[in-house]
Motif scaffolding. Structure first.
Motif, PDB file in Angstrom:
ATOM      1  N   THR A 289       0.828  -1.209   0.000  1.00  0.00           N
ATOM      2  CA  THR A 289       0.000   0.000   0.000  1.00  0.00           C
ATOM      3  C   THR A 289       0.860   1.256   0.000  1.00  0.00           C
ATOM      4  OG1 THR A 289      -1.780  -1.150   1.155  1.00  0.00           O
ATOM      5  CG2 THR A 289      -1.801   1.249   1.243  1.00  0.00           C
ATOM      6  N   THR A 290       1.926   1.249   0.824  1.00  0.00           N
ATOM      7  CA  THR A 290       2.808   2.417   0.884  1.00  0.00           C
ATOM      8  C   THR A 290       3.509   2.639  -0.450  1.00  0.00           C
ATOM      9  OG1 THR A 290       3.165   2.009   3.242  1.00  0.00           O
ATOM     10  CG2 THR A 290       4.707   3.478   2.132  1.00  0.00           C
ATOM     11  N   VAL A 291       3.994   1.566  -1.067  1.00  0.00           N
ATOM     12  CA  VAL A 291       4.653   1.696  -2.364  1.00  0.00           C
ATOM     13  C   VAL A 291       3.664   2.220  -3.407  1.00  0.00           C
ATOM     14  CG1 VAL A 291       5.754   0.431  -4.241  1.00  0.00           C
ATOM     15  CG2 VAL A 291       6.392  -0.042  -1.884  1.00  0.00           C
ATOM     16  N   ALA A 292       2.420   1.723  -3.377  1.00  0.00           N
ATOM     17  CA  ALA A 292       1.418   2.187  -4.333  1.00  0.00           C
ATOM     18  C   ALA A 292       1.158   3.682  -4.179  1.00  0.00           C
ATOM     19  CB  ALA A 292       0.119   1.400  -4.156  1.00  0.00           C
ATOM     20  N   ARG A 293       1.114   4.159  -2.933  1.00  0.00           N
ATOM     21  CA  ARG A 293       0.897   5.598  -2.717  1.00  0.00           C
ATOM     22  C   ARG A 293       2.075   6.404  -3.261  1.00  0.00           C
ATOM     23  NH1 ARG A 293      -1.225   5.031   3.532  1.00  0.00           N
ATOM     24  NH2 ARG A 293      -3.354   4.333   3.053  1.00  0.00           N
ATOM     25  N   MET A 294       3.303   5.949  -2.979  1.00  0.00           N
ATOM     26  CA  MET A 294       4.476   6.670  -3.487  1.00  0.00           C
ATOM     27  C   MET A 294       4.531   6.605  -5.004  1.00  0.00           C
ATOM     28  SD  MET A 294       7.484   5.823  -0.700  1.00  0.00           S
ATOM     29  CE  MET A 294       7.495   4.060  -1.015  1.00  0.00           C
ATOM     30  N   LEU A 295       4.169   5.458  -5.562  1.00  0.00           N
ATOM     31  CA  LEU A 295       4.170   5.308  -7.014  1.00  0.00           C
ATOM     32  C   LEU A 295       3.154   6.246  -7.650  1.00  0.00           C
ATOM     33  CD1 LEU A 295       5.208   3.764  -9.496  1.00  0.00           C
ATOM     34  CD2 LEU A 295       3.505   1.992  -9.026  1.00  0.00           C
ATOM     35  N   ALA A 296       1.971   6.375  -7.041  1.00  0.00           N
ATOM     36  CA  ALA A 296       0.957   7.278  -7.574  1.00  0.00           C
ATOM     37  C   ALA A 296       1.442   8.722  -7.543  1.00  0.00           C
ATOM     38  CB  ALA A 296      -0.342   7.131  -6.777  1.00  0.00           C
ATOM     39  N   GLN A 297       2.063   9.125  -6.437  1.00  0.00           N
ATOM     40  CA  GLN A 297       2.575  10.491  -6.345  1.00  0.00           C
ATOM     41  C   GLN A 297       3.661  10.733  -7.393  1.00  0.00           C
ATOM     42  OE1 GLN A 297       1.539  12.967  -4.468  1.00  0.00           O
ATOM     43  NE2 GLN A 297       0.037  11.851  -3.247  1.00  0.00           N
TER      44      GLN A 297
END
Length: 715
Positions: A289-297
């Motif tokens: 989830t954390t990686v997905a948030r950073m990837l989206a940003q």
């Protein structure tokens, strides 16, 4: 041990426990090990000192990289650094796994880490299990935090969508690294593939331009904004039976689909696929989830930056001219790359102006500054120069009038925030004789490469930059360009970038001109690439971000031995496709599928073939809904060049019942589907898919009439 006897030496105790000692000094780039540690590293059992490179060669590269992160985190927290390391032999095979525990420190004066710790052999558990996570990364939570810090930094530094995807593909997650990744975007009501890793080129075809209403995990994630975790093929197959055949052949065992959300809006989905079972524990879901948030940003930032570059490119293209029609006996090439920062617009420009009598003028210039005002002045000055040249004035008169024009705009404007001037080189060309009349306003002189590759700087008379003195004179110098010779004119950004002055910069350019043996277009590329890397006719992303000054280049070649012409650029054929699922409970979506196929074939040469394709699609979809209990999945694509294309429509379902031709009576209401396909399609077939089948047909956009008996394939 008897009471009163001295304790054994610490080293003897550690050796008895098969525990080695190692010391690492990052400033000296030296790793010292005792005999037991040397043995564990696969070396002769003797105390020795190794360079960092030698020590690294004995360790798995992933584990060596993790050591650095764990050590930095331990120093920051003042705790022990614990990590497990796979030891490799000379052939790159893992021979054992060891655990290292140490208390690292940081020497601020030497800016180095000092680490003294122990090495002890441990059993390597199976990857994907809780013990396996520990074996790969040491302490799970500490490794996770170090990984997230590194991943966040790497994604924050990525400056384009391609760089973000490269970073995402290289992320080594603690203990459960995926071997397949895909990033989905959204365009209207359809999924798109932004990028993927771990699959073969072309594998993304069935998943691109998929409708958001399709029964596919990524589509569901985008619709709902909630993650989907599939820990086994059985789970995937049960939840998504229609699209399971598309994922089955990749041989993966677990999948995670997570939303890419920015400011509360789901902009796409990220898939991480694993070749071994993953339970997706709370810790693992937290990391994903954390990686997905950073990837989206990161993708959002890259998208904004690329939009700015597109705006810049459009602005520059609107200001910079095309080189016009071909000039008999001469070839022209041009390049422009603006400085980095902001919207990447600047004051450099070039132009080609047709003149009476078959002559033409080449102009190159540089307005002071690298901002929007400089770009605006550049556009106005370019228009003024065109106007004066079109009136028939000679080069000296053109520059004199342009200087007065710019002086009036900048010095006589009380609202002007600053005063600007511009350098300029104006060359009037007679293509018949090769005579060049050159007028120069504070600009670098032209260079000429002769037919034997000798390069000379052509010194010309000149005057002050435009806009400084409204009464300045600009004498004209005449040059004759012989057959096979090439003239280079450029702005000072090409010469002085990279710490060069005018003299050393010209030496660098001279070397390129003398040694290059390609055509004029490749020479223009070589000049810019030698300064800052790959270029294009206009802006080029990361290249422009490193620019110290704008670059504009014009090359003029009088054709003859020693001067080549550019080759035509081949255009790759395109592929367009659409994809849609039709559920048993949604028969109205058959009409949606028909409309999508018509839109896909909007420029198809034969309207009759389009009608036939829509009819056959309607038949195949209806047959699935009427004669099976399964849902249908449509995939339609068009390949090739206009006038000679191939249309392929494929309908897949999970029923094992194969269709067969019937002979319906005159009043029968069904049974004509396969007969229609046989009559109208150029090629058709039925492909079993293990669980289910696919019915497909093809039509060809050619002038050749189809055979009376269409081909049939049943596999």
């Amino acid at each position: 041990m008897r009471t009163g006897e001295p304790l054994p030496a610490v080293g003897d105790v550690l050796t008895a426990l098969a525990t080695g000692i190692w010391h690492w000094d990052t400033a000296a780039e030296l790793v010292t090990v005792n005999a037991e540690a040397a043995r564990l590293l696969g070396l002769p059992a003797a105390e020795t000192a190794l360079t960092e490179a030698q020590a690294r060669s004995r360790m798995h590269p992933v584990d060596w990289n993790e050591i650095t992160g764990v050590v930095q985190l331990a120093v920051a927290e003042g705790t022990l650094a614990e990590v497990r390391i796979r030891i490799m032999d000379e052939r790159g095979r893992v021979i054992r796994t060891v655990r290292s525990r140490s208390k690292p420190s940081y020497d601020a004066e030497r800016r180095a880490f000092l680490l003294t710790g122990t090495l002890q052999e441990v059993t390597e558990p199976v990857p994907g299990t809780p013990a396996g996570r520990t074996a790969v990364t040491g302490d799970w939570r500490r490794s996770r935090e170090a990984f997230l810090l590194d991943a966040g930094r790497a994604l924050a530094e990525a400056r384009s969508t391609a760089e973000v995807l490269r970073v995402a593909a290289g992320l080594s997650m603690p203990g459960f690294t995926p071997d397949g990744l895909a990033v989905f975007g959204v365009e209207g009501d359809r999924l798109t593939i932004i990028g993927h890793h771990g699959q073969q080129p072309g594998d993304e075809g069935p998943f691109s331009h998929m409708s958001l209403a399709t029964d596919y995990p990524a589509a569901e994630v985008v619709r709902t904004g909630r993650a989907v975790y599939l820990s086994s093929p059985e789970t995937y197959k049960t939840r998504y039976p229609v699209t399971w055949p598309l994922a089955q052949h990749f041989g993966r065992q677990s999948w995670a689909f997570l939303p890419l959300t920015v400011a509360g809006r789901t902009m796409g989905a990220w898939m991480a696929a694993f070749t071994y079972p993953v339970a997706f524990t709370p810790d693992e879901r937290s990391v994903l989830t954390t990686v997905a948030r950073m990837l989206a940003q990161a993708l959002s930032r890259a998208g904004v930056a690329e939009s700015e570059r597109e705006l810049t490119d459009g602005l520059q293209r609107s200001m910079l001219p095309h080189l016009g029609p071909e000039i008999p006996g001469m070839s022209i090439a041009a390049r422009y790359v603006p400085t980095g920062g902001g919207l990447q617009v600047g004051g450099d420009w070039y132009d080609m102006i047709p003149l009476p009598g078959g002559r033409f003028a080449l102009v190159i210039g540089d307005v002071q500054g690298h901002d929007v005002r400089a770009a605006g002045l550049m556009g106005q000055l370019r228009i003024a120069l065109r106007a004066y040249a079109s009136e028939g004035h000679r080069p000296d008169a053109v520059l004199s009038r342009a200087s007065r024009f710019l002086h009036g705009m900048t010095y006589d404007d009380p609202d002007a925030a600053d005063l600007r001037f511009a350098t300029c080189l104006y060359v009037e060309v007679d293509p018949t004789t090769g005579v060049l009349d050159v007028a120069r306003a504070g600009h670098p002189d032209p260079a000429v490469r002769m037919a034997d590759s000798t390069v000379l700087i052509r010194r010309t008379d000149g005057g002050l930059p435009l806009g400084i003195d409204p009464d300045a004179d600009y004498p004209t110098t005449r040059i004759a360009l012989e057959p096979g010779e090439t003239m280079l004119i450029c702005t000072d950004g090409l010469i002085e970038t990279g710490g060069h002055d005018i003299e050393t910069g010209w030496k660098r350019i001279r070397t390129i001109l003398e040694t290059h043996d390609g055509d004029l277009e490749s020479l223009a590329d070589a000049l810019v690439q030698a300064v800052h890397g790959p270029s294009s006719h206009h802006t080029t992303g990361p290249l422009a971000d490193r620019r110290e000054d704008d670059i504009a280049v014009l090359l003029l070649c009088r054709e003859g031995e020693g001067c080549g012409c550019g080759d035509a650029v081949a255009v790759r054929p395109t592929v367009r496709r659409t994809m849609l699922s039709v559920a048993q409970a949604e028969p109205e979506r058959v009409a949606v599928a028909r409309q999508q196929l018509r839109e896909l074939l909007h420029d198809w040469a034969s309207p009759d073939q389009v009608d036939s394709a829509v009819l056959l699609l309607s038949e195949t979809l209806t047959n699935v809904l009427v004669h099976t209990d399964a849902d249908a999945l449509l995939l339609a694509e068009v390949r090739g060049e206009p006038g000679d294309r191939r249309m392929r429509v494929e309908v897949t379902d999970t029923s094992d019942d194969l269709p067969h031709k019937r002979r319906p009576g005159e009043l029968a209401s069904s049974g004509r589907g396969l007969m229609l396909i046989e009559l109208l399609a150029d090629l058709w077939g039925v492909d079993p898919r293990g669980e289910g089948k696919s019915i497909w047909f093809e039509l060809y956009e050619t002038s050749v009439e189809p055979s009376a008996e269409p081909s049939v394939e049943v596999e």
